[in-house]
Design an enzyme around this catalytic site. Structure first.
Site, mmCIF file in Angstrom:
data_model
loop_
_atom_site.group_PDB
_atom_site.id
_atom_site.type_symbol
_atom_site.label_atom_id
_atom_site.label_comp_id
_atom_site.label_asym_id
_atom_site.label_seq_id
_atom_site.Cartn_x
_atom_site.Cartn_y
_atom_site.Cartn_z
ATOM 1 N N GLY A 48 0.697 -1.183 -0.061
ATOM 2 C CA GLY A 48 0.109 0.079 0.060
ATOM 3 C C GLY A 48 0.848 1.327 0.024
ATOM 4 N N ASP A 107 -5.981 1.842 10.447
ATOM 5 C CA ASP A 107 -7.247 1.494 10.779
ATOM 6 C C ASP A 107 -7.261 1.074 12.340
ATOM 7 O OD1 ASP A 107 -9.860 0.675 10.904
ATOM 8 O OD2 ASP A 107 -9.788 -0.924 9.400
ATOM 9 N N LYS A 135 -7.721 6.341 10.004
ATOM 10 C CA LYS A 135 -9.223 6.643 9.937
ATOM 11 C C LYS A 135 -9.813 6.881 11.311
ATOM 12 C CE LYS A 135 -10.367 2.717 6.903
ATOM 13 N NZ LYS A 135 -11.060 1.640 6.408
ATOM 14 N N PHE A 156 -14.041 2.190 4.187
ATOM 15 C CA PHE A 156 -13.206 1.576 3.293
ATOM 16 C C PHE A 156 -12.833 2.382 1.810
ATOM 17 C CE2 PHE A 156 -11.478 -1.477 0.668
ATOM 18 C CZ PHE A 156 -10.498 -2.388 1.520
ATOM 19 N N ASP A 163 -5.874 -1.010 -1.945
ATOM 20 C CA ASP A 163 -6.442 -1.741 -2.898
ATOM 21 C C ASP A 163 -7.814 -2.442 -2.110
ATOM 22 O OD1 ASP A 163 -5.340 -3.671 -0.954
ATOM 23 O OD2 ASP A 163 -5.809 -5.130 -2.297
HETATM 24 P P1 IMP Z 1 -4.966 -1.860 10.733
HETATM 25 O O1 IMP Z 1 -4.044 -3.278 11.188
HETATM 26 O O2 IMP Z 1 -6.209 -2.449 11.168
HETATM 27 O O3 IMP Z 1 -4.454 -0.625 11.071
HETATM 28 O O4 IMP Z 1 -4.953 -2.111 9.337
HETATM 29 C C1 IMP Z 1 -3.998 -1.575 8.353
HETATM 30 C C2 IMP Z 1 -3.867 -2.042 7.070
HETATM 31 O O5 IMP Z 1 -5.039 -2.663 6.553
HETATM 32 C C3 IMP Z 1 -3.234 -1.146 6.068
HETATM 33 O O6 IMP Z 1 -2.021 -0.985 5.813
HETATM 34 C C4 IMP Z 1 -4.005 -1.524 4.755
HETATM 35 O O7 IMP Z 1 -3.289 -2.431 4.100
HETATM 36 C C5 IMP Z 1 -5.248 -2.059 4.983
HETATM 37 N N1 IMP Z 1 -6.446 -1.186 5.184
HETATM 38 C C6 IMP Z 1 -7.077 -0.521 6.254
HETATM 39 N N2 IMP Z 1 -8.080 0.171 5.883
HETATM 40 C C7 IMP Z 1 -8.173 -0.031 4.385
HETATM 41 C C8 IMP Z 1 -8.853 0.577 3.734
HETATM 42 O O8 IMP Z 1 -9.916 1.482 3.698
HETATM 43 N N3 IMP Z 1 -8.625 0.564 2.322
HETATM 44 C C9 IMP Z 1 -7.467 -0.413 1.917
HETATM 45 N N4 IMP Z 1 -6.724 -0.829 2.639
HETATM 46 C C10 IMP Z 1 -7.094 -0.663 3.932
#
Ligand code: IMP
Length: 183
Positions: A48, A107, A135, A156, A163
């Site tokens: 990403g 996120d 987020k 999202f 992606d």
């Molecule tokens: P976390 O561990 O929940 O903070 O997720 C982080 C990872 O989830 C990011 O590096 C993204 O690869 C993916 N991700 C989280 N939210 C989104 C979104 O809205 N769109 C696309 N990928 C996301």
């Protein structure tokens, strides 16, 4: 591709490529000022962070080194799995280096908190975090985020490296998906 090329797939555009470029330039300036005279090792989180790493590093005036890690967090769905696994580790040693993690989006913060713990054990001089998007409602207590591109609603989003099921990373704008794409 830009939003006009895939109008049917998007619900709405959150940020245009111009807004993103403008914000990346501002954050790059902030980082340059904070790290005056110190070389930084930018650690991009694949896949990403590809776009933000590329734009941020080129907008910076300081010398940087770059390395990459790949970590599994999401499958092909839209919610964090909580499963964190290193798929590709750094190529170089980070001992004594000023590490700046470059993330696409935070996120739950689960991915990053795992990563920070892991990198801290390798004794860098410092660790800081830059994320292009954060987020709303992120578990900020899990990690301190030093640089944020944009705070976004808890939806999202795709584009600028982000992606859905492997697609939309090459979308230059950032937007939310139309429900018919993921339902
Ligand atoms: P976390 O561990 O929940 O903070 O997720 C982080 C990872 O989830 C990011 O590096 C993204 O690869 C993916 N991700 C989280 N939210 C989104 C979104 O809205 N769109 C696309 N990928 C996301």
């Amino acid at each position: 591709m830009d939003a006009a090329d895939i109008r049917q797939d998007l619900e709405y555009v959150l940020f245009t490529k111009e807004q993103i470029a403008q914000r990346v330039a501002e954050v790059a300036l902030e980082i340059d000022q904070d790290y005056q005279g110190r070389d930084v090792l930018l650690v991009g989180i694949l896949n990403g962070a590809l776009m933000v790493m590329s734009d941020l590093s080129r907008a910076m005036k300081s010398h940087v080194e770059m390395d990459w890690m790949a970590i599994s967090s999401y499958g092909s769905g839209t919610r964090s799995s909580g499963v964190v696994r290193i798929l590709k580790d750094l190529t170089g040693d980070i001992t004594g280096k000023h590490v700046l993690i470059v993330e696409d989006i935070i996120d739950t913060g689960l991915t990053l908190s795992y990563l920070v713990q892991n990198l801290l054990s390798r004794q860098p001089a410092s660790i800081a975090i830059m994320t292009m998007f954060r987020k709303h409602g992120t578990a900020t207590s899990l990690v301190d985020i030093n640089y944020i591109g944009f705070d976004i609603p808890n939806e999202f989003v795709v584009g600028y490296g982000l992606d859905f099921a492997g697609r939309y990373r090459n979308l230059t704008d950032v937007g939310t998906l139309a429900p018919h794409i993921y339902s």
